[in-house]
Design an enzyme around this catalytic site. Structure first.
Site, PDB file in Angstrom:
ATOM      1  N   LYS A 196      -4.235  44.456  21.272  1.00 42.47           N
ATOM      2  CA  LYS A 196      -5.691  44.540  21.185  1.00 42.47           C
ATOM      3  C   LYS A 196      -6.349  44.147  22.511  1.00 42.47           C
ATOM      4  CE  LYS A 196      -5.469  46.251  17.144  1.00 42.47           C
ATOM      5  NZ  LYS A 196      -5.351  45.678  15.818  1.00 42.47           N
TER       6      LYS A 196
HETATM    7  C1  LIG Z   1      -4.883  45.837  14.361  1.00 38.66           C
HETATM    8  C2  LIG Z   1      -5.805  46.156  13.234  1.00 38.66           C
HETATM    9  C3  LIG Z   1      -5.933  45.302  12.126  1.00 38.66           C
HETATM   10  C4  LIG Z   1      -5.025  44.155  11.871  1.00 38.66           C
HETATM   11  O1  LIG Z   1      -5.027  43.199  12.869  1.00 38.66           O
HETATM   12  P1  LIG Z   1      -3.913  42.030  12.816  1.00 38.66           P
HETATM   13  O2  LIG Z   1      -4.456  40.977  13.731  1.00 38.66           O
HETATM   14  O3  LIG Z   1      -2.632  42.643  13.305  1.00 38.66           O
HETATM   15  O4  LIG Z   1      -3.800  41.572  11.409  1.00 38.66           O
HETATM   16  C5  LIG Z   1      -6.897  45.588  11.185  1.00 38.66           C
HETATM   17  N1  LIG Z   1      -7.690  46.673  11.302  1.00 38.66           N
HETATM   18  C6  LIG Z   1      -7.577  47.525  12.328  1.00 38.66           C
HETATM   19  C7  LIG Z   1      -8.511  48.695  12.409  1.00 38.66           C
HETATM   20  C8  LIG Z   1      -6.622  47.310  13.316  1.00 38.66           C
HETATM   21  O5  LIG Z   1      -6.489  48.189  14.317  1.00 38.66           O
END
Ligand SMILES: *Cc1c(COP(=O)(O)O)cnc(C)c1O
Length: 399
Positions: A196
């Site tokens: 991210k």
């Molecule tokens: C990455 C992601 C998540 C989950 O994030 P985590 O921190 O891995 O639990 C939820 N929603 C979207 C749209 C994502 O891209």
């Protein structure tokens, strides 16, 4: 003996992964310092990370650190009172986490088609899907482009919905009304997963303006142990700090101090990292203006895009299919990805909720065409050039 050249790479350059992490010496030093401090679980670094994140959103915000955005979405829905039999509106165009957290609470996701241009949830379609059991909506700011904040707030107010924003892609981003994370929604949840826009390896943050909701999330993130009660006991006679109360059957979703220490450095670097991604996106926009691609939706005036993802769509006149495009890029040593395979195509969601492609024409149409190109603040200019050259070569019919 010389190693045979791997068959998948026709390029002499080392493979360029789809998601390149941006971790420097400052992050490494901060994690080492946290390890040396003796606080391995949630401690002073997590508290500082929460305070700094809340401050970055503006006055009156509460931030609660958790070990994933999935955990944060679960806790936010729980704190908003979502329970068995309730319905929660979610976009078809998302990662499964957005919908799975609804099932954790024995509630039901109602999957809604997306806007053809932004791939964000279609708020008119969402409104049309409301029933007497609908309690909440989880909009996703796809790729980092904020959902229309005014229309969302208007829908929520008129129809009495709780809003939990899945902002996994959207730090830092801003709608015309201000930063994503600072609006009137019950909660906004950010992800610090490895790929991210900022990372703690695994982690997330729940933002809210509601002190009671923040307190509930805080309690439920750690076994339902009441901090208030804990503080009361601890403030009593010396030697009573072992005492605590459990007020609910909570979860184990707390963020560790080494992860928080990493997050604090990434948070400080976040504006510069965003600018680097935006510059790469602008470079891609210019380089692909004359090829057979539809380019990502641009933010309207006054809106700030986080540029987590750069998602192009192959046009009908492209010489290759989407899958062939990804294979041809891989042959040039460049990793691409697809965001997302819509929920209606995943067997669990399709079968459990009888989802048919005909109900999601815009997601269905986009799915056959989308490709996510490498986008990271760690990309060098030479690496961006390499992606540009490879895309142009593949679309010129190079095999
Ligand atoms: C990455 C992601 C998540 C989950 O994030 P985590 O921190 O891995 O639990 C939820 N929603 C979207 C749209 C994502 O891209």
């Amino acid at each position: 003996m010389p190693q045979p050249r791997p068959a998948f790479s026709a390029s002499s350059d080392p493979p360029l992964p789809f998601a390149l992490p941006d971790i420097g010496e400052e992050e490494i030093a901060a994690v080492v310092e946290a390890l040396r401090s003796g606080w391995l679980t949630t401690g002073p670094a997590a508290a500082a990370f929460e305070a700094e994140f809340a401050a970055a959103m503006g006055p009156g915000r509460h931030a609660v650190a958790v070990n994933s955005a999935t955990a944060g979405l679960h806790l936010a829905l729980e704190a908003a009172g979502i329970g068995p039999g309730d319905e929660v509106l979610v976009p078809d165009w998302t990662f499964t986490a957005t919908a799975e957290v609804v099932r954790y609470l024995d509630a039901h996701p109602v999957v809604v088609d997306v806007d053809a241009h932004t791939l964000n949830i279609d708020l008119a379609a969402a409104e049309a899907a409301i029933t007497p059991r609908t309690r909440a909506i989880i909009p996703v700011h796809f790729a980092g482009l904020p959902v229309d904040a005014a229309a969302l707030a208007d829908l929520a107010r008129r129809r009495g919905l709780s809003v939990v924003e899945d902002a996994a892609h959207a730090f830092p981003a801003a709608s015309a009304r201000g930063p994503v994370g600072a609006g009137p929604s019950e909660a906004v949840v950010f992800s610090f997963y490895a790929t991210k826009t900022m990372t703690t390896g695994e982690g997330g943050m729940v933002l809210t303006g509601d002190p009671d909701l923040a307190a509930r999330v805080r309690t439920m993130r750690l076994h339902g142990i009441s901090r208030d009660v804990f503080a009361r006991y601890a403030a009593g006679a010396a030697g009573s700090s072992w005492a605590y109360d459990v007020v609910a059957p909570g979860f184990k979703y707390n963020l560790t101090d080494p992860a928080a220490a990493l997050g604090r450095v990434q948070l400080r670097r976040a504006p510069a990292m965003r600018d680097a991604r935006a510059a790469t996106a602008a470079r891609y926009d210019a380089a692909f203006a004359d090829v057979s691609l539809d380019l990502p939706a641009q933010p309207p005036p006054g809106v700030e895009h986080a540029w987590h993802l750069y998602v192009v769509r192959l046009r009908d006149d492209a010489p290759v299919s989407r899958d062939e495009f990804i294979d041809a890029m891989a042959a040039r040593g460049i990793g691409c990805s697809v965001h997302f395979t819509p929920l209606h195509r995943m067997s669990y969601w399709r079968d459990a909720y009888a989802l048919s492609p005909a109900a999601f024409p815009r997601a269905q149409e986009a799915f056959g065409r989308v490709v996510s190109l490498p986008l990271s603040s760690a990309l060098t200019g030479a690496q961006v050039d390499r992606v540009v050259d490879a895309v142009r070569d593949v679309l010129a019919g190079g095999s």
